[in-house]
Design a protein around this motif. Structure first.
Motif, mmCIF file in Angstrom:
data_model
loop_
_atom_site.group_PDB
_atom_site.id
_atom_site.type_symbol
_atom_site.label_atom_id
_atom_site.label_comp_id
_atom_site.label_asym_id
_atom_site.label_seq_id
_atom_site.Cartn_x
_atom_site.Cartn_y
_atom_site.Cartn_z
ATOM 1 N N ILE A 210 3.089 14.307 6.370
ATOM 2 C CA ILE A 210 3.907 13.100 6.480
ATOM 3 C C ILE A 210 3.686 12.420 7.823
ATOM 4 O O ILE A 210 3.591 11.188 7.911
ATOM 5 N N MET A 211 3.577 13.199 8.892
ATOM 6 C CA MET A 211 3.337 12.613 10.211
ATOM 7 C C MET A 211 1.974 11.921 10.275
ATOM 8 O O MET A 211 1.813 10.870 10.915
ATOM 9 N N THR A 212 0.984 12.496 9.603
ATOM 10 C CA THR A 212 -0.332 11.844 9.533
ATOM 11 C C THR A 212 -0.224 10.504 8.811
ATOM 12 O O THR A 212 -0.796 9.492 9.238
ATOM 13 N N ALA A 213 0.530 10.490 7.707
ATOM 14 C CA ALA A 213 0.717 9.254 6.948
ATOM 15 C C ALA A 213 1.469 8.212 7.769
ATOM 16 O O ALA A 213 1.177 7.009 7.680
ATOM 17 N N ILE B 219 0.855 -1.192 0.000
ATOM 18 C CA ILE B 219 0.000 0.000 0.000
ATOM 19 C C ILE B 219 0.890 1.241 0.000
ATOM 20 O O ILE B 219 1.857 1.331 0.765
ATOM 21 N N THR B 220 0.565 2.195 -0.869
ATOM 22 C CA THR B 220 1.242 3.490 -0.878
ATOM 23 C C THR B 220 0.271 4.550 -0.375
ATOM 24 O O THR B 220 -0.822 4.704 -0.924
ATOM 25 N N LEU B 221 0.672 5.236 0.666
ATOM 26 C CA LEU B 221 -0.141 6.319 1.207
ATOM 27 C C LEU B 221 0.324 7.630 0.574
ATOM 28 O O LEU B 221 1.495 8.003 0.685
ATOM 29 N N VAL B 222 -0.575 8.319 -0.097
ATOM 30 C CA VAL B 222 -0.265 9.590 -0.755
ATOM 31 C C VAL B 222 -0.740 10.718 0.153
ATOM 32 O O VAL B 222 -1.930 10.827 0.460
ATOM 33 N N CYS B 223 0.202 11.543 0.593
ATOM 34 C CA CYS B 223 -0.128 12.561 1.594
ATOM 35 C C CYS B 223 0.303 13.947 1.136
ATOM 36 O O CYS B 223 0.999 14.108 0.121
ATOM 37 N N GLU B 224 -0.087 14.942 1.883
ATOM 38 C CA GLU B 224 0.327 16.320 1.639
ATOM 39 C C GLU B 224 1.833 16.442 1.860
ATOM 40 O O GLU B 224 2.391 15.833 2.775
ATOM 41 N N ASP B 225 2.493 17.230 1.040
ATOM 42 C CA ASP B 225 3.941 17.414 1.163
ATOM 43 C C ASP B 225 4.239 18.468 2.229
ATOM 44 O O ASP B 225 4.585 19.610 1.936
ATOM 45 N N SER B 226 4.080 18.072 3.466
ATOM 46 C CA SER B 226 4.348 18.936 4.607
ATOM 47 C C SER B 226 4.689 18.052 5.795
ATOM 48 O O SER B 226 4.463 16.828 5.766
#
Length: 253
Positions: A14-17, A3-10
């Protein structure tokens, strides 16, 4: 399952991911994290979009400070400011070891995952340090100071403390042209980060002709000693891409 988690670049994204990744890893899945909006889906990995959650991000950040160390937290924070898309995976791999080893992880210099994070941290810290000296301010109408930069890493948040302490009584803006992000400091006040607004266009209307800029450029050219010019040494100490927004390296008006 991959699984790849795509997150906001901040950092918060990243901490949420990382928080969501830990839950999925405990369920037996293989995880990767991709920060930003340019992810291309593949047949070999399922992908899921992660919405930034401040509460989740704070929990992960707090756990790093408590279970590893404050030094590790600072390194992870700076690593998240790097420009490479691999930074989130590097952070995740580092934390897997860090949560097991605690503060000892920072002494595990033979571990490639630890070294990878340290390398990102070093590059971001170096670029931040350079901009503390290379950033140039111009004065706008009304006396506000404006500095434009185009850093490779997201160093604007890391410049806040230095310039707030250096110019506490000035109104100033540090603008990241590449990311369209502005750090705004009101005199005697707290900094505010503005993202996604047309700051540059608004600033253009406030710019004024400053005769001292041309005087400084002439002075800079005049004090140079021809016999001592060393382009290779200059390039090492001040790479070309830093010079684009430096007053002394811009053409005379």
């Amino acid at each position: 399952m991959n699984i790849t988690l795509v997150c906001e670049d901040s950092f918060e994204g990243i901490m949420t991911a990382v928080y969501d990744a830990w839950v999925l890893m405990n369920q037996g899945h293989q995880l990767n994290i991709f920060p930003g909006n340019s992810y291309t889906p593949t047949f070999f990995s399922d992908y899921r979009t992660v919405r930034t959650d401040r509460e989740k991000a704070d929990k992960v950040a707090r756990s790093i400070r408590i279970k590893i160390s404050m030094e590790a937290y600072v390194m992870v924070y700076r690593a998240c400011m790097h420009y490479t898309a691999e930074k989130a995976d590097i952070v995740l791999n580092f934390l897997k070891i860090g949560y097991q080893q605690g503060r000892r992880v920072l002494k595990m210099l033979g571990n490639p995952d630890v070294l990878a994070l340290m390398e990102l941290d070093r590059k971001v810290a170096n670029e931040t340090h350079n901009f503390k000296g290379f950033l140039r301010f111009t004065e706008l109408k009304g006396g506000m100071l404006f500095g434009k930069i185009e850093p490779r890493c997201d160093v604007v948040p890391l410049l806040e403390k230095h310039f707030s302490e250096r110019f506490p009584k000035e109104n100033w803006i540090i603008y990241d042209e590449k990311r369209k992000k502005a750090l705004v400091h009101p005199a005697e006040g707290e900094c505010v980060m503005i993202i996604g607004q047309a700051v540059r266009e608004r600033i253009a209307a406030l710019q004024k002709v400053d005769e001292y800029e041309d005087l400084w450029k002439v002075f800079f050219d005049t004090i140079g000693i021809e016999a001592r010019k060393n382009p290779k040494c200059q390039q090492t100490n001040l790479p070309q891409w830093y010079r684009k927004n430096m007053t002394e390296h811009s053409p005379l008006s």
